[in-house]
Design an enzyme around this catalytic site. Structure first.
Site, PDB file in Angstrom:
ATOM      1  N   PRO A   9       0.733  -1.284   0.025  1.00 56.35           N
ATOM      2  CA  PRO A   9       0.136   0.058   0.118  1.00 56.35           C
ATOM      3  C   PRO A   9       1.080   1.265   0.092  1.00 56.35           C
ATOM      4  O   PRO A   9       2.002   1.361   0.794  1.00 56.35           O
ATOM      5  CB  PRO A   9      -0.774  -0.053   1.192  1.00 56.35           C
ATOM      6  CG  PRO A   9       0.086  -1.012   2.179  1.00 56.35           C
ATOM      7  CD  PRO A   9       0.570  -1.961   1.130  1.00 56.35           C
ATOM      8  N   ASN A  10       0.443   2.164  -0.844  1.00 60.06           N
ATOM      9  CA  ASN A  10       1.011   3.700  -1.041  1.00 60.06           C
ATOM     10  C   ASN A  10       2.400   3.473  -1.856  1.00 60.06           C
ATOM     11  O   ASN A  10       2.616   4.590  -1.807  1.00 60.06           O
ATOM     12  CB  ASN A  10       0.940   4.122   0.517  1.00 60.06           C
ATOM     13  CG  ASN A  10      -0.051   4.542   1.130  1.00 60.06           C
ATOM     14  OD1 ASN A  10      -1.060   5.234   0.785  1.00 60.06           O
ATOM     15  ND2 ASN A  10      -0.342   4.115   2.512  1.00 60.06           N
ATOM     16  N   ARG A  17       5.371  10.977  -2.410  1.00 66.02           N
ATOM     17  CA  ARG A  17       5.292  10.847  -1.315  1.00 66.02           C
ATOM     18  C   ARG A  17       6.321  10.834  -0.371  1.00 66.02           C
ATOM     19  O   ARG A  17       7.284  10.209  -0.304  1.00 66.02           O
ATOM     20  CB  ARG A  17       4.734   9.102  -1.099  1.00 66.02           C
ATOM     21  CG  ARG A  17       4.535   8.658   0.411  1.00 66.02           C
ATOM     22  CD  ARG A  17       4.130   7.301   0.257  1.00 66.02           C
ATOM     23  NE  ARG A  17       4.002   6.694   1.630  1.00 66.02           N
ATOM     24  CZ  ARG A  17       3.880   5.425   1.869  1.00 66.02           C
ATOM     25  NH1 ARG A  17       4.761   4.514   1.358  1.00 66.02           N
ATOM     26  NH2 ARG A  17       3.996   5.027   3.076  1.00 66.02           N
ATOM     27  N   TYR A  22      11.330   8.252   1.549  1.00 61.74           N
ATOM     28  CA  TYR A  22      11.177   7.344   0.441  1.00 61.74           C
ATOM     29  C   TYR A  22      12.163   7.915  -0.648  1.00 61.74           C
ATOM     30  O   TYR A  22      11.939   6.888  -1.743  1.00 61.74           O
ATOM     31  CB  TYR A  22       9.612   7.003   0.063  1.00 61.74           C
ATOM     32  CG  TYR A  22       8.980   6.703   1.288  1.00 61.74           C
ATOM     33  CD1 TYR A  22       9.465   5.322   2.253  1.00 61.74           C
ATOM     34  CD2 TYR A  22       7.832   7.340   1.962  1.00 61.74           C
ATOM     35  CE1 TYR A  22       8.735   5.074   3.311  1.00 61.74           C
ATOM     36  CE2 TYR A  22       7.250   6.877   2.919  1.00 61.74           C
ATOM     37  CZ  TYR A  22       7.675   5.848   3.585  1.00 61.74           C
ATOM     38  OH  TYR A  22       6.980   5.596   4.766  1.00 61.74           O
ATOM     39  N   ASN A  76       7.764  -5.571  -0.478  1.00 60.64           N
ATOM     40  CA  ASN A  76       7.892  -4.327   0.364  1.00 60.64           C
ATOM     41  C   ASN A  76       6.269  -4.239   0.612  1.00 60.64           C
ATOM     42  O   ASN A  76       5.222  -3.823   0.029  1.00 60.64           O
ATOM     43  CB  ASN A  76       8.243  -3.114  -0.288  1.00 60.64           C
ATOM     44  CG  ASN A  76       8.246  -1.694   0.688  1.00 60.64           C
ATOM     45  OD1 ASN A  76       7.571  -2.010   1.619  1.00 60.64           O
ATOM     46  ND2 ASN A  76       8.898  -1.001   0.218  1.00 60.64           N
ATOM     47  N   ALA A  79       2.828  -0.586   5.037  1.00 66.16           N
ATOM     48  CA  ALA A  79       2.246  -0.400   6.622  1.00 66.16           C
ATOM     49  C   ALA A  79       1.859  -1.859   6.881  1.00 66.16           C
ATOM     50  O   ALA A  79       1.841  -2.189   8.247  1.00 66.16           O
ATOM     51  CB  ALA A  79       1.343   0.649   6.742  1.00 66.16           C
ATOM     52  N   GLU A 100      12.071  -9.522   2.640  1.00 62.45           N
ATOM     53  CA  GLU A 100      11.394  -8.378   3.108  1.00 62.45           C
ATOM     54  C   GLU A 100      12.313  -7.045   2.545  1.00 62.45           C
ATOM     55  O   GLU A 100      13.538  -7.074   3.320  1.00 62.45           O
ATOM     56  CB  GLU A 100      10.885  -8.420   4.331  1.00 62.45           C
ATOM     57  CG  GLU A 100      10.207  -7.088   5.025  1.00 62.45           C
ATOM     58  CD  GLU A 100      10.351  -7.219   6.566  1.00 62.45           C
ATOM     59  OE1 GLU A 100      10.613  -8.211   7.223  1.00 62.45           O
ATOM     60  OE2 GLU A 100       9.801  -6.394   7.091  1.00 62.45           O
ATOM     61  N   HIS A 102      12.350  -2.798   2.415  1.00 59.71           N
ATOM     62  CA  HIS A 102      11.940  -1.199   2.858  1.00 59.71           C
ATOM     63  C   HIS A 102      12.964  -0.176   2.447  1.00 59.71           C
ATOM     64  O   HIS A 102      14.124  -0.371   2.223  1.00 59.71           O
ATOM     65  CB  HIS A 102      11.766  -1.048   4.372  1.00 59.71           C
ATOM     66  CG  HIS A 102      10.855  -2.130   5.002  1.00 59.71           C
ATOM     67  ND1 HIS A 102       9.494  -2.106   4.899  1.00 59.71           N
ATOM     68  CD2 HIS A 102      11.216  -3.195   5.618  1.00 59.71           C
ATOM     69  CE1 HIS A 102       8.944  -2.979   5.458  1.00 59.71           C
ATOM     70  NE2 HIS A 102       9.791  -3.914   6.065  1.00 59.71           N
ATOM     71  N   ARG A 109      12.840   4.775  12.915  1.00 56.62           N
ATOM     72  CA  ARG A 109      11.774   5.540  12.806  1.00 56.62           C
ATOM     73  C   ARG A 109      10.639   5.467  14.018  1.00 56.62           C
ATOM     74  O   ARG A 109      11.431   4.920  14.976  1.00 56.62           O
ATOM     75  CB  ARG A 109      11.217   5.322  11.181  1.00 56.62           C
ATOM     76  CG  ARG A 109      12.111   5.629  10.221  1.00 56.62           C
ATOM     77  CD  ARG A 109      11.203   5.496   8.955  1.00 56.62           C
ATOM     78  NE  ARG A 109       9.987   6.538   8.671  1.00 56.62           N
ATOM     79  CZ  ARG A 109       8.963   6.128   7.835  1.00 56.62           C
ATOM     80  NH1 ARG A 109       9.199   5.151   7.033  1.00 56.62           N
ATOM     81  NH2 ARG A 109       7.935   7.104   7.959  1.00 56.62           N
TER      82      ARG A 109
END
Ligand code: DQA
Length: 144
Positions: A9-10, A17, A22, A76, A79, A100, A102, A109
């Site tokens: 998502p996103n 964004r 990112y 990825n 969230a 995985e 990111h 964070r």
């Protein structure tokens, strides 16, 4: 060798964004750089993006379909990394290694991003290297 790249998502909003987290590359540019590396390495890649948890679950299940011989998945989960038992269970269903990735360093964070529900069922995690996180995951599969 065929590798599936899943953006959660996103991630379709990359480039627009929160570039401080990112970067400025769009998802299409990331896919393009992966496609270039894949071509050089004689790897076939398929890319997929969804903002919908269940669609990502179903995409992961495709790794079990006859005629979808994925050798690995680069994921990825956005969230959903921090919330989704369904994604974790989907990864556990398949016998294909999942890396995985990111863009940002989730451990540096907010505290809610420190926990990945999918990490224990993934082959490994690469975080914080921007688009290079995906590239390194693809290089890993290429070395296998
Ligand atoms: C992300 C990190 C997640 O915490 C966040 O929700 C994202 C992107 C990353 O690539 O850094 O959507 O997965």
């Amino acid at each position: 060798m065929k590798i599936l790249v899943i953006h959660g998502p996103n991630l379709n909003m990359l480039g627009k964004r929160e570039p401080e987290h990112y970067g400025s590359m769009s998802m299409e540019q990331i896919n393009e750089s992966l496609a270039q590396l894949a071509e050089k390495s004689k790897i076939e890649i398929e890319t997929f993006q969804s903002n919908v948890e269940g669609e990502i679950v179903s995409k992961i299940h495709e790794a079990l379909d006859v005629g979808k011989p994925y050798h690995g998945i680069i994921l990825n989960a956005g969230a959903y990394t921090h919330t989704s038992i369904a994604l974790r269970d989907a990864i556990s269903c398949i016998n294909v290694p999942v890396i995985e990735v990111h863009l940002s360093n989730i451990h540096a964070r907010e505290e809610f991003r420190h926990k990945s529900l999918i990490a224990p069922v993934c082959k490994g995690q690469i975080a914080g290297l921007g688009a290079e996180s995906y590239v390194l995951a693809l290089r890993y599969f290429n070395s296998q």
